[in-house]
Motif scaffolding. Structure first.
Motif, short mmCIF file in Angstrom:
data_model
loop_
_atom_site.label_atom_id
_atom_site.label_comp_id
_atom_site.label_asym_id
_atom_site.label_seq_id
_atom_site.Cartn_x
_atom_site.Cartn_y
_atom_site.Cartn_z
N TRP A 1 -25.00 25.71 8.08
CA TRP A 1 -24.19 25.11 9.16
C TRP A 1 -23.07 25.51 10.40
CZ3 TRP A 1 -26.22 20.49 10.91
CH2 TRP A 1 -27.30 20.04 9.74
N ASP A 2 -23.50 25.76 11.34
CA ASP A 2 -21.80 26.41 11.95
C ASP A 2 -20.51 25.91 11.97
OD1 ASP A 2 -23.95 29.11 12.88
OD2 ASP A 2 -25.40 27.59 13.27
N LEU A 3 -20.57 24.11 11.91
CA LEU A 3 -19.89 23.77 12.23
C LEU A 3 -19.59 22.46 11.96
CD1 LEU A 3 -17.93 22.63 14.23
CD2 LEU A 3 -19.14 21.26 15.76
N ILE A 4 -18.71 21.90 10.79
CA ILE A 4 -19.37 20.92 10.01
C ILE A 4 -17.76 19.71 10.32
CG2 ILE A 4 -19.38 19.16 7.91
CD1 ILE A 4 -20.66 21.30 6.73
N PHE A 5 -18.33 18.56 10.92
CA PHE A 5 -16.67 17.62 11.52
C PHE A 5 -16.49 16.36 10.34
CE2 PHE A 5 -14.85 13.77 14.43
CZ PHE A 5 -13.39 14.70 13.91
N ILE A 6 -15.48 16.86 9.12
CA ILE A 6 -15.51 15.61 8.56
C ILE A 6 -14.64 14.61 9.40
CG2 ILE A 6 -14.40 15.58 5.69
CD1 ILE A 6 -15.55 18.46 5.29
N ASP A 7 -15.16 13.21 9.26
CA ASP A 7 -14.46 12.34 9.67
C ASP A 7 -15.71 11.25 8.98
OD1 ASP A 7 -13.26 11.05 11.21
OD2 ASP A 7 -14.79 11.14 12.97
N GLY A 8 -15.47 10.83 7.53
CA GLY A 8 -15.94 10.05 7.33
C GLY A 8 -15.19 9.17 6.94
N ALA B 1 -26.17 13.65 12.45
CA ALA B 1 -25.39 12.82 12.07
C ALA B 1 -25.37 12.07 10.73
CB ALA B 1 -24.92 11.93 13.27
N LEU B 2 -24.29 11.60 9.86
CA LEU B 2 -24.34 12.11 8.63
C LEU B 2 -23.60 10.93 8.53
CD1 LEU B 2 -24.65 11.49 5.45
CD2 LEU B 2 -23.71 13.48 4.89
N ALA B 3 -23.56 9.10 8.27
CA ALA B 3 -23.48 8.16 8.26
C ALA B 3 -24.30 6.48 7.77
CB ALA B 3 -22.55 7.97 9.54
N PRO B 4 -23.91 6.16 7.47
CA PRO B 4 -23.93 5.14 6.63
C PRO B 4 -24.24 4.18 8.09
CG PRO B 4 -22.14 4.50 6.11
CD PRO B 4 -21.93 6.25 6.34
N GLU C 1 -27.09 7.45 6.29
CA GLU C 1 -27.17 7.42 4.32
C GLU C 1 -25.32 7.97 4.31
OE1 GLU C 1 -29.00 7.07 1.53
OE2 GLU C 1 -30.78 7.27 2.69
N TYR C 2 -24.80 7.16 2.83
CA TYR C 2 -23.19 7.10 2.70
C TYR C 2 -23.33 9.03 2.50
CZ TYR C 2 -22.01 2.68 2.71
OH TYR C 2 -22.23 0.87 2.75
N SER C 3 -22.58 9.89 2.68
CA SER C 3 -22.09 10.51 2.22
C SER C 3 -22.50 11.20 0.34
CB SER C 3 -20.73 12.00 2.87
OG SER C 3 -19.46 11.44 2.24
N THR C 4 -22.06 10.30 -0.07
CA THR C 4 -21.96 11.29 -1.51
C THR C 4 -23.23 10.35 -1.93
OG1 THR C 4 -21.07 8.90 -1.83
CG2 THR C 4 -19.85 9.83 -1.99
N SER C 5 -24.42 9.96 -1.39
CA SER C 5 -26.21 9.79 -1.97
C SER C 5 -26.88 11.10 -2.04
CB SER C 5 -26.88 9.05 -0.86
OG SER C 5 -27.58 9.51 0.29
N GLU C 6 -27.55 11.04 -3.13
CA GLU C 6 -28.58 12.52 -3.32
C GLU C 6 -29.53 12.68 -2.03
OE1 GLU C 6 -29.11 14.08 -5.35
OE2 GLU C 6 -26.87 12.95 -6.43
N ASN D 1 -26.57 24.96 14.68
CA ASN D 1 -26.15 23.79 13.58
C ASN D 1 -25.02 22.85 13.86
OD1 ASN D 1 -29.17 24.41 13.37
ND2 ASN D 1 -28.56 25.95 12.16
N CYS D 2 -24.95 21.84 14.14
CA CYS D 2 -23.04 21.51 14.18
C CYS D 2 -23.73 20.08 13.65
CB CYS D 2 -23.10 20.47 15.84
SG CYS D 2 -22.88 22.45 16.32
N LEU D 3 -22.87 19.15 12.57
CA LEU D 3 -22.85 17.98 11.95
C LEU D 3 -21.52 17.59 11.60
CD1 LEU D 3 -24.61 16.42 9.09
CD2 LEU D 3 -23.49 17.73 7.91
N GLU D 4 -21.63 16.22 11.85
CA GLU D 4 -20.46 15.71 11.67
C GLU D 4 -21.15 15.04 10.96
OE1 GLU D 4 -17.49 12.46 13.69
OE2 GLU D 4 -19.33 12.76 15.21
N ILE D 5 -19.59 14.28 9.64
CA ILE D 5 -20.12 13.76 8.48
C ILE D 5 -18.66 12.67 8.95
CG2 ILE D 5 -19.31 12.97 6.28
CD1 ILE D 5 -20.36 15.94 5.68
N GLY D 6 -19.23 11.08 8.78
CA GLY D 6 -18.73 9.85 9.22
C GLY D 6 -18.88 9.46 10.86
#
Length: 215
Positions: A126-133, A69-72, A110-115, A39-44
């Motif tokens: 998650w097994d991998l989270i890339f913080i790139d926002g 992918a989490l991003a606006p 979404e923006y990462s700060t939204s509910e 389970n892999c997530l990119e923030i931004g």
């Protein structure tokens, strides 16, 4: 690297479709080769360089990674970065997946700060989270707290643009070392609460202190 990944890097280097250095592709390939995160997530997300790379690598390694992918997907600027208003970022990211004949990831627009974003991240481990926002300290800190709370026991958090305040980079590394916000979170918070597993340039890889990744 396999040629398909070199081709991928060349594609995103053209016309400034993506940022970063060539060595980052090698970093991701080795990380996936050794640990096969599920389970892999990119923030931004900018235009999909990382999430398409993850899909290509997992495909190359013959296993299915669940990529999100989490991003606006907007030209959302911060204190360090400005982005073009002329691009439909979501449409462009989808087209780049199509170009490489890849399945679309799971999108959370979404923006990462939204509910809704928080609920999305909290929906699984998650097994991998890339913080790139967003590069502002308060946002990066929020992204880190959300990430570590929903990381699997042997998962990784990779922080982009985060090497500015590490002395060993200043002495040995001549490339771009990062922005103040992510670098402060990495130095003051991530280094205290996690273990630095490894690093390439301004990308720092962290895992939990009791992780089996060191055994």
């Amino acid at each position: 690297l396999p040629f398909s990944l070199i081709r991928h890097r060349n594609f995103f280097s053209e016309s400034f479709r993506g940022f970063g250095e060539n060595s980052f592709h090698s970093m991701w390939y080795l990380l996936f080769l050794e640990f096969r995160p599920k389970n892999c997530l990119e923030i931004g997300v900018y235009r999909g360089q990382m999430i398409t790379l993850w899909s290509l690598i997992s495909k190359k390694l013959n296993y299915n990674a669940n990529i999100a992918a989490l991003a606006p997907f907007e030209a959302a600027s911060d204190s360090d970065s400005q982005y073009l208003n002329s691009i439909d970022y979501l449409d462009d990211t989808k087209k780049n997946h199509e170009y490489f004949n890849l399945e679309q990831p799971e999108y959370c627009t979404e923006y990462s700060t939204s509910e809704n974003a928080k609920k999305f991240v909290e929906s699984r481990k998650w097994d991998l989270i890339f913080i790139d926002g967003n590069h502002d300290y308060k946002i990066v800190k929020s992204d880190f707290e959300l990430s570590i709370s929903n990381l699997s026991d042997n998962g990784f958090i990779v922080m982009d643009d985060s090497s500015l305040y590490f002395d060993f980079y200043q002495k040995k590394y001549n490339g771009f070392t990062g922005h103040p916000g992510p670098s402060k979170v990495a130095k003051e918070i991530a280094m205290d609460r996690m273990r630095l597993f490894g690093a390439v340039g301004h990308n720092n890889i962290f895992c939990k202190k009791n992780s089996n990744n060191f055994k």
